[in-house]
Design an enzyme around this catalytic site. Structure first.
Site, PDB file in Angstrom:
ATOM      1  CB  SER A  30      26.592  36.023  31.291  1.00 15.76           C
ATOM      2  OG  SER A  30      26.484  36.765  32.486  1.00 15.76           O
ATOM      3  CG  ASP A  81      35.722  41.700  31.813  1.00 19.66           C
ATOM      4  OD1 ASP A  81      34.690  41.028  31.673  1.00 19.66           O
ATOM      5  OD2 ASP A  81      36.798  41.205  32.229  1.00 19.66           O
ATOM      6  CG  ASP A  84      32.575  37.806  39.701  1.00 20.32           C
ATOM      7  OD1 ASP A  84      31.677  37.353  38.975  1.00 20.32           O
ATOM      8  OD2 ASP A  84      33.775  37.528  39.535  1.00 20.32           O
ATOM      9  CD  GLU A 103      38.141  38.474  33.398  1.00 19.69           C
ATOM     10  OE1 GLU A 103      38.224  38.868  34.570  1.00 19.69           O
ATOM     11  OE2 GLU A 103      37.173  37.816  32.965  1.00 19.69           O
ATOM     12  CE  LYS A 121      27.162  40.312  38.459  1.00 24.69           C
ATOM     13  NZ  LYS A 121      27.952  40.260  37.261  1.00 24.69           N
TER      14      LYS A 121
HETATM   15  C1  ABF Z   1      34.218  38.398  34.131  1.00 28.09           C
HETATM   16  O1  ABF Z   1      32.965  37.856  34.132  1.00 28.09           O
HETATM   17  C2  ABF Z   1      34.766  38.016  35.408  1.00 28.09           C
HETATM   18  O2  ABF Z   1      35.846  38.645  35.926  1.00 28.09           O
HETATM   19  C3  ABF Z   1      33.628  37.967  36.315  1.00 28.09           C
HETATM   20  O3  ABF Z   1      33.914  36.869  37.087  1.00 28.09           O
HETATM   21  C4  ABF Z   1      32.501  37.664  35.438  1.00 28.09           C
HETATM   22  C5  ABF Z   1      31.212  38.373  35.599  1.00 28.09           C
HETATM   23  O4  ABF Z   1      30.338  37.533  34.944  1.00 28.09           O
HETATM   24  P1  ABF Z   1      28.902  37.840  34.519  1.00 28.09           P
HETATM   25  O5  ABF Z   1      28.961  39.000  33.593  1.00 28.09           O
HETATM   26  O6  ABF Z   1      28.496  36.563  33.878  1.00 28.09           O
HETATM   27  O7  ABF Z   1      28.166  38.107  35.787  1.00 28.09           O
HETATM   28  O8  ABF Z   1      34.161  39.719  33.929  1.00 28.09           O
END
Ligand code: ABF
Length: 217
Positions: A30, A81, A84, A103, A121
């Site tokens: 997301s 990116d 989690d 990834e 996070k």
């Molecule tokens: C990707 O998105 C993944 O490696 C991780 O699981 C996830 C994080 O998702 P979000 O941004 O929805 O919290 O990067």
């Protein structure tokens, strides 16, 4: 107070400062989706992107951003990116969205990994979030037994990866040495990738907090 989605949007916007041109590596999830939406606003600045999942490729194309095959690209300046979990050392636990293998491959081809997260996070120790391990289907039970020996409780996810494999989510780990555990799990025959991104951590963490976006390096 900003919602979690508003924080994700703020950090996605902040990451655009790192987009100088060329081809951008783009993650999944997301937060990455908010980044794709921001990237669309500056798409004339770039040649295109490499996607870490089919879902990301589809969203990029939907915005009219050209998606390159990784094999046709001679490296990238940045890969952007989410994660989690991430520590102050910028070791990450990823793969909640199931795209961990692509990834890790796309990230490996980029000079800098820019991690974009909201403040929830950032953790002192990785492992509260179950660690995803992508496994060749026929090795599923063997790998699960080996993961139990490492102290984890693997649970099969009801999901097939873009690579046609399965995911074991490993619960109950307290990961004090993520570099060592990443390589130990990779040694298990049948494991494709695990969600620890520690031997190659992020280069920059952009962290959205109630006081604005902080930069950690
Ligand atoms: C990707 O998105 C993944 O490696 C991780 O699981 C996830 C994080 O998702 P979000 O941004 O929805 O919290 O990067």
């Amino acid at each position: 107070m900003a919602t979690q989605d508003e924080l994700k949007q703020q950090v996605a916007k902040a990451a655009i400062e790192y987009v100088k041109g060329g081809i951008i590596g783009v993650g999944t999830g997301s937060t990455a989706n908010f980044f794709i939406d921001e990237l669309a606003k500056v798409k004339d600045r770039i040649d295109g992107a490499v996607a870490s999942s089919e879902a990301t490729a589809q969203r990029l194309r939907g915005h009219g951003i050209k998606v390159f095959d990784l094999n046709d690209v001679d490296g990238m300046e940045i890969y952007v990116d989410g994660a989690d979990e991430i520590t102050e050392k910028l070791h990450m636990l990823k793969g909640g969205g199931g795209a961990l293998t692509r990834e890790k491959i796309v990230a490996a081809c980029a000079k800098d990994f820019i991690c974009i997260c909201d403040q929830t996070k950032l953790v002192p120790v990785l492992g509260k979030f179950p660690l995803p391990v992508e496994v060749i289907p026929m090795a599923r039970e063997y790998v699960a037994r080996e993961l139990v020996k490492l102290g984890g409780q693997p649970k099969l996810r009801d999901f097939t990866t873009d690579n046609g494999n399965v995911i074991l989510d490993v619960h109950g780990l307290t990961i004090t040495d993520p570099v060592a555990l990443e390589s130990r799990i990779n040694e298990i025959v049948g494991v494709v990738t695990n969600g620890l991104f520690a031997s190659r951590p992020a280069n920059v963490l952009l962290l959205a907090t109630a006081d604005g976006v902080k930069t950690l390096t």
